[in-house]
Design a protein around this motif. Structure first.
Motif, short mmCIF file in Angstrom:
data_model
loop_
_atom_site.label_atom_id
_atom_site.label_comp_id
_atom_site.label_asym_id
_atom_site.label_seq_id
_atom_site.Cartn_x
_atom_site.Cartn_y
_atom_site.Cartn_z
N ILE A 11 -3.98 3.45 2.76
CA ILE A 11 -3.57 4.22 1.58
C ILE A 11 -4.01 5.67 1.70
CG2 ILE A 11 -3.89 4.46 -0.91
CD1 ILE A 11 -4.06 1.40 -1.05
N VAL A 20 1.74 2.39 -3.50
CA VAL A 20 0.54 2.87 -4.19
C VAL A 20 0.24 4.32 -3.78
CG1 VAL A 20 -1.96 2.58 -4.43
CG2 VAL A 20 -0.46 0.59 -4.48
N LYS A 52 -5.36 8.34 -13.50
CA LYS A 52 -5.14 8.58 -12.07
C LYS A 52 -6.43 9.03 -11.38
CE LYS A 52 -2.43 11.43 -8.89
NZ LYS A 52 -1.34 12.41 -8.76
N LEU A 110 -9.89 2.81 -5.72
CA LEU A 110 -9.21 2.29 -4.54
C LEU A 110 -9.98 2.57 -3.26
CD1 LEU A 110 -5.50 3.21 -5.37
CD2 LEU A 110 -6.57 0.96 -5.47
N GLY A 139 0.80 -1.22 0.00
CA GLY A 139 0.00 0.00 0.00
C GLY A 139 0.83 1.26 0.00
N LYS A 181 -1.48 8.85 1.79
CA LYS A 181 -1.60 9.92 0.79
C LYS A 181 -1.57 11.29 1.46
CE LYS A 181 -4.92 9.41 -2.23
NZ LYS A 181 -6.25 9.01 -2.75
N LEU A 183 -8.49 6.02 -10.82
CA LEU A 183 -7.92 5.05 -9.90
C LEU A 183 -8.17 5.43 -8.44
CD1 LEU A 183 -6.22 2.51 -9.55
CD2 LEU A 183 -4.16 3.93 -9.65
N ASN A 184 -8.13 6.71 -8.14
CA ASN A 184 -8.34 7.15 -6.76
C ASN A 184 -9.69 6.69 -6.19
OD1 ASN A 184 -6.18 8.74 -5.38
ND2 ASN A 184 -6.21 9.87 -7.30
N LEU A 233 2.83 6.63 -5.27
CA LEU A 233 2.59 6.77 -6.71
C LEU A 233 1.48 7.77 -6.99
CD1 LEU A 233 3.11 5.61 -9.65
CD2 LEU A 233 1.26 4.02 -9.15
N LEU A 234 0.39 7.68 -6.22
CA LEU A 234 -0.76 8.55 -6.45
C LEU A 234 -0.48 10.01 -6.09
CD1 LEU A 234 -3.60 6.22 -5.11
CD2 LEU A 234 -3.18 6.86 -7.48
#
Length: 261
Positions: A146, A71, A83, A90, A68, A150, A86-87, A74-75
């Motif tokens: 995650i 990930v 992107k 997830l 995690g 972030k 994807l947010n 990366l975000l």
């Protein structure tokens, strides 16, 4: 001067919410403290469920951290096609009913599932095993970790990483010595949320892993299975789960305070 709400109104509404959140847990713990509490606590049903819950939730937390963290990084640090899509994808496990999550996992890892069928041909079975418990916990809990990471990575200035790189530190060393330490409060918060969520996971687990004593019957499943036939055992399990979750929250929050001091 900005207007303020009356203190009495704030106190009353706040007290109602506090009582609603705290009172059920307190009553549960008090009700569980019966003469047979210790005997029930040491029974095989309780000890097996507690051991399995702590083991699987610890494994799922370790795997969540391992997979995690990249990930989240990366975000936050990179821009790539898809992107924005994807947010929310997830975050989807956070709003899905756990039973739906269990069905989805079963369709992937079950004997006739997308991945489970070729694995079954190799003699590997995932559904209704301890591995299934771990996968269910990761599915429902990892989005919390995650999200926290972030926030932590977003609060770390890229200029600090760039400064470390100009001092000839490798990207890997920069991540370990600069980025991750600065994100420590979010890391600890993510661990707290993911671990406690894994510890209390029920819906996805019972669908995907079943409730097999000593193999997949975690604390929440043991509470459900003993509720009708042994109320004292269910109360003891419930109180124990509440206390363990509280102690984990208290421990990690204290670590966060010490780390930020």
């Amino acid at each position: 001067m900005s207007p303020r709400l009356p203190w009495s109104l704030v106190a009353i509404t706040g007290s109602v919410m506090i009582l609603l959140l705290i009172l059920p847990v307190l009553v549960l713990v008090v009700q569980a403290l019966r003469p047979a509490f210790v005997a029930t606590l040491l029974s095989p049903t309780v000890t097996e469920a507690l051991k399995l819950s702590l083991t699987t939730s610890s494994i799922s937390l370790a795997l969540t951290i391992l997979f995690g963290t990249p990930v989240a990084y990366l975000l936050v640090r990179y821009h790539f096609p898809g992107k924005r899509l994807l947010n929310p994808l997830l975050d989807l496990p956070l709003v899905l009913p756990p039973v739906v999550a269990g069905i989805g996992l079963l369709l992937i890892f079950g004997r006739r599932g997308l991945i489970g069928e070729p694995l079954s041909e190799l003699g590997v079975s995932i559904a209704f095993t301890s591995t299934a418990v771990v996968l269910a916990q990761i599915f429902v809990a990892s989005p919390l970790f995650i999200r926290a990471m972030k926030v932590g990575f977003s609060g770390t200035l890229p200029q600090l990483e760039a400064a470390a790189l100009t001092l000839h530190a490798s990207r890997w060393r920069t991540f370990w010595r600069v980025t991750l330490p600065l994100s420590a409060p979010s890391f600890i918060e993510g661990c707290v949320l993911a671990w406690t969520r894994s510890l209390g996971e029920f819906g996805a687990t019972i669908v995907f892993a079943g409730s097999l004593a000593g193999r997949t019957r975690t604390m929440p499943l043991a509470i459900y299975s003993t509720l009708e036939r042994d109320l004292d055992a269910a109360l003891t399990l419930s109180a124990l789960l509440a206390v363990v979750a509280f102690m984990l929250l208290l421990l990690f929050r204290q670590l966060a305070v010490i780390r930020s001091a």
